[in-house]
Design an enzyme around this catalytic site. Structure first.
Site, PDB file in Angstrom:
ATOM      1  N   HIS A 190     -13.121  -3.095   4.373  1.00 48.01           N
ATOM      2  CA  HIS A 190     -11.984  -3.594   4.876  1.00 48.01           C
ATOM      3  C   HIS A 190     -12.012  -3.489   6.755  1.00 48.01           C
ATOM      4  O   HIS A 190     -12.472  -3.290   7.316  1.00 48.01           O
ATOM      5  CB  HIS A 190     -10.796  -2.386   4.790  1.00 48.01           C
ATOM      6  CG  HIS A 190     -10.565  -3.095   2.902  1.00 48.01           C
ATOM      7  ND1 HIS A 190     -10.647  -1.163   1.962  1.00 48.01           N
ATOM      8  CD2 HIS A 190      -9.426  -2.801   2.205  1.00 48.01           C
ATOM      9  CE1 HIS A 190     -10.646  -1.936   0.900  1.00 48.01           C
ATOM     10  NE2 HIS A 190      -9.511  -2.645   1.418  1.00 48.01           N
TER      11      HIS A 190
ATOM     12  N   GLU B   2     -11.130   0.114  -9.550  1.00 48.35           N
ATOM     13  CA  GLU B   2     -12.010   0.069  -8.718  1.00 48.35           C
ATOM     14  C   GLU B   2     -12.917   0.440  -9.049  1.00 48.35           C
ATOM     15  O   GLU B   2     -12.911   1.541  -9.293  1.00 48.35           O
ATOM     16  CB  GLU B   2     -11.232  -0.302  -7.132  1.00 48.35           C
ATOM     17  CG  GLU B   2     -12.441  -0.616  -6.518  1.00 48.35           C
ATOM     18  CD  GLU B   2     -12.201  -0.386  -4.924  1.00 48.35           C
ATOM     19  OE1 GLU B   2     -10.728  -0.907  -4.643  1.00 48.35           O
ATOM     20  OE2 GLU B   2     -13.256   0.200  -4.181  1.00 48.35           O
TER      21      GLU B   2
ATOM     22  N   GLY C 295     -10.946  -6.689   0.916  1.00 45.88           N
ATOM     23  CA  GLY C 295     -11.630  -7.149   2.089  1.00 45.88           C
ATOM     24  C   GLY C 295     -12.207  -8.382   2.358  1.00 45.88           C
ATOM     25  O   GLY C 295     -13.261  -8.170   2.438  1.00 45.88           O
TER      26      GLY C 295
ATOM     27  N   THR D 225      -6.162  -8.326   6.467  1.00 46.28           N
ATOM     28  CA  THR D 225      -6.294  -7.794   8.409  1.00 46.28           C
ATOM     29  C   THR D 225      -5.656  -9.341   8.851  1.00 46.28           C
ATOM     30  O   THR D 225      -5.254 -10.200   9.912  1.00 46.28           O
ATOM     31  CB  THR D 225      -7.634  -7.974   7.761  1.00 46.28           C
ATOM     32  OG1 THR D 225      -7.700  -6.556   8.169  1.00 46.28           O
ATOM     33  CG2 THR D 225      -8.264  -8.042   9.604  1.00 46.28           C
TER      34      THR D 225
ATOM     35  N   SER E 189       0.558  -1.109  -0.129  1.00 45.40           N
ATOM     36  CA  SER E 189      -0.057   0.188   0.057  1.00 45.40           C
ATOM     37  C   SER E 189       1.399   0.986   0.083  1.00 45.40           C
ATOM     38  O   SER E 189       1.934   0.978   0.150  1.00 45.40           O
ATOM     39  CB  SER E 189      -1.137   0.225   1.481  1.00 45.40           C
ATOM     40  OG  SER E 189      -0.091   0.757   2.286  1.00 45.40           O
TER      41      SER E 189
ATOM     42  N   SER F 108     -10.948 -10.604   4.887  1.00 39.47           N
ATOM     43  CA  SER F 108      -9.834 -11.255   5.362  1.00 39.47           C
ATOM     44  C   SER F 108     -11.402 -12.250   5.584  1.00 39.47           C
ATOM     45  O   SER F 108     -12.358 -12.147   5.944  1.00 39.47           O
ATOM     46  CB  SER F 108      -9.492 -11.035   6.158  1.00 39.47           C
ATOM     47  OG  SER F 108      -8.069 -10.541   5.842  1.00 39.47           O
TER      48      SER F 108
ATOM     49  N   ASP G  46      -1.042  -1.672  -4.066  1.00 37.58           N
ATOM     50  CA  ASP G  46      -2.594  -1.533  -3.159  1.00 37.58           C
ATOM     51  C   ASP G  46      -3.063  -0.078  -3.543  1.00 37.58           C
ATOM     52  O   ASP G  46      -2.675   0.577  -2.420  1.00 37.58           O
ATOM     53  CB  ASP G  46      -2.440  -2.981  -2.695  1.00 37.58           C
ATOM     54  CG  ASP G  46      -3.556  -3.117  -1.284  1.00 37.58           C
ATOM     55  OD1 ASP G  46      -4.993  -3.386  -2.440  1.00 37.58           O
ATOM     56  OD2 ASP G  46      -4.114  -3.016  -0.845  1.00 37.58           O
ATOM     57  N   HIS G  47      -4.489   0.341  -4.006  1.00 39.23           N
ATOM     58  CA  HIS G  47      -5.377   0.813  -3.300  1.00 39.23           C
ATOM     59  C   HIS G  47      -3.917   2.044  -4.419  1.00 39.23           C
ATOM     60  O   HIS G  47      -4.020   3.271  -3.046  1.00 39.23           O
ATOM     61  CB  HIS G  47      -6.092   1.633  -1.987  1.00 39.23           C
ATOM     62  CG  HIS G  47      -6.615   0.159  -1.491  1.00 39.23           C
ATOM     63  ND1 HIS G  47      -8.001   0.087  -1.855  1.00 39.23           N
ATOM     64  CD2 HIS G  47      -6.784  -0.852  -1.505  1.00 39.23           C
ATOM     65  CE1 HIS G  47      -8.275  -0.005  -1.334  1.00 39.23           C
ATOM     66  NE2 HIS G  47      -7.886  -1.857  -1.392  1.00 39.23           N
TER      67      HIS G  47
HETATM   68  P1  13P Z   1      -8.388  -7.240   4.070  1.00 40.95           P
HETATM   69  O1  13P Z   1      -8.456  -6.347   5.193  1.00 40.95           O
HETATM   70  O2  13P Z   1      -9.495  -7.978   4.886  1.00 40.95           O
HETATM   71  O3  13P Z   1      -7.841  -7.850   4.519  1.00 40.95           O
HETATM   72  O4  13P Z   1      -8.748  -6.707   3.027  1.00 40.95           O
HETATM   73  C1  13P Z   1      -7.775  -6.578   2.917  1.00 40.95           C
HETATM   74  C2  13P Z   1      -7.333  -5.674   1.145  1.00 40.95           C
HETATM   75  O5  13P Z   1      -8.090  -5.674   0.834  1.00 40.95           O
HETATM   76  C3  13P Z   1      -6.236  -5.015   0.578  1.00 40.95           C
HETATM   77  O6  13P Z   1      -6.671  -4.255   0.218  1.00 40.95           O
HETATM   78  O1  G3H Z   2      -6.929  -2.136   2.007  1.00 41.12           O
HETATM   79  C1  G3H Z   2      -6.147  -1.604   2.560  1.00 41.12           C
HETATM   80  C2  G3H Z   2      -4.691  -2.607   3.358  1.00 41.12           C
HETATM   81  O2  G3H Z   2      -5.156  -3.483   4.287  1.00 41.12           O
HETATM   82  C3  G3H Z   2      -3.532  -1.682   3.384  1.00 41.12           C
HETATM   83  O3  G3H Z   2      -3.589  -1.471   4.747  1.00 41.12           O
HETATM   84  O4  G3H Z   2      -2.846   1.403   4.203  1.00 41.12           O
HETATM   85  O5  G3H Z   2      -2.728   0.461   6.375  1.00 41.12           O
HETATM   86  O6  G3H Z   2      -1.285  -0.409   4.561  1.00 41.12           O
HETATM   87  P1  G3H Z   2      -2.262   0.533   5.206  1.00 41.12           P
HETATM   88 ZN    ZN Z   3      -8.060  -3.688  -0.790  1.00 39.52          ZN
END
Ligand code: 13P
Ligand code: G3H
Ligand code: ZN
Length: 308
Positions: free
Chosen positions: A180, A134, A211, A256, A50, A213, A82-83
């Site tokens: 998340h 997304e 999201g 998570t 991230s 987990s 990621d994101h």
């Molecule tokens: P979780 O918080 O459910 O693990 O999702 C992680 C996620 O989507 C990271 O981009």
């Molecule tokens: O979706 C986000 C991931 O769980 C990463 O989280 O931005 O706290 O590193 P973070």
């Molecule tokens: Zn995510």
């Protein structure tokens, strides 16, 4: 091996009817846990980073660690932002060895999301890097929220078709009710599988579930036994994950569950061995716990034994 692109890994997953896990890293131990699990399971894996992880560990450290891991690995890995939201960070990732980037414009109006996603696709194509977009927002499905309000943030199948056509992304993250973190549902689990089915019928590229987990009860109980306070934590059941894969999800994001596994092992050591102060003896069990979690995800996702 070289670092693979997400496009390479996910197109194979789509054909094979399984999903590749994208696991978030922030440090060496998490990376080692993922790679070691992937080796044990003979599974591909996506190393997800991230913007916050880049800020924490530094881009150079992250890239160097991932490149060395890939060189030494006998299974395929990709390095994925990621994101991504900041175009400067996305550009740095493209210039420094990432093989996939996500542009998360899900908070923007539809046209603006398309515009920024198209721009990132243009930037990434020059480097042969894959792009994930997304559409829809990850807010869960709350009992008291009206259907029309939910419609406003869950992914609309027709809009998804247009989005993919206009942006030419390689993978699409969708919203069907996951969120998340460790608190996904206040009451019963609600996910919109009909919507997923419709999206999969409209969109040909691999679909992504964020999201995802599971917040496994035994890990939660262990963390709480050693002092964690996580009342009401609840995740996505394994059966729901299997159903999502059967309906077209090819990439599943997990952070998570890694965090919970790490912290439960860490708390146990710190509580049961108060005389211990060697970081290796404290972080080592956390790394092992995360490895076990990643292995169980790879089996659940059907990616075990699928390393090319
Ligand atoms: P979780 O918080 O459910 O693990 O999702 C992680 C996620 O989507 C990271 O981009
Ligand atoms: O979706 C986000 C991931 O769980 C990463 O989280 O931005 O706290 O590193 P973070
Ligand atoms: Zn995510």
């Amino acid at each position: 091996m070289k670092l693979f692109t997400n496009k390479e890994l996910l197109n194979l997953a789509k054909k094979g009817g399984y999903a590749v896990g994208a696991f978030n890293i922030n440090n060496l131990e998490i990376l080692q846990a993922i790679v070691s699990a992937a080796e044990s399971e003979k599974s591909p894996a996506i190393i997800a980073v991230s913007e916050g992880a880049i800020q924490y560990a530094g881009l150079a450290h992250i890239v160097s660690m991932a490149e060395i891991a890939a060189q030494m690995a006998s299974i395929p890995l990709s390095l994925h932002l990621d994101h991504g939201k900041d175009l400067n960070i996305i550009q740095s990732c493209l210039e420094n060895g990432f093989t996939s980037v996500m542009i998360d414009g899900s908070h923007l109006p539809f046209d603006e999301n398309i515009a920024i996603t198209k721009k990132v696709v243009e930037m990434a194509r020059k480097k042969g890097v894959s792009v994930e977009g997304e559409l829809g927002r990850l807010k869960g499905i709350e009992e008291k929220v009206s259907v029309s309000d939910q419609e406003a943030y869950l992914t609309d199948p027709q809009a998804a078709g247009q989005f993919v056509k206009k942006t030419e992304v390689d993978a699409l993250a969708i919203a069907i009710g996951t969120s998340h973190g460790a608190y996904k549902f206040k009451g019963e689990v609600r996910l919109d599988f009909e919507r997923l089915k419709e999206i999969a019928g409209t969109v040909e590229i691999p679909l992504v579930l964020h999201g995802a987990s599971g917040v496994p009860q035994p890990i939660l109980e262990k963390a709480e036994r050693f002092g964690a306070k996580l009342p009401g934590a609840k995740g996505i059941p394994d059966e729901a994950i299997q159903r999502a894969i059967s309906l077209g999800i090819c990439k599943i994001n997990i952070d998570t569950d890694l965090r919970l596994s790490f912290v439960s092992a860490l708390r146990e050591v710190l509580t049961t061995k108060p005389e211990e102060f060697d970081p290796r003896k404290i972080l080592g069990p956390g790394r092992e716990a995360m490895k076990q979690t990643v292995q169980s995800k790879m089996r659940l996702f059907g990616s075990s034994g699928k390393a090319i």
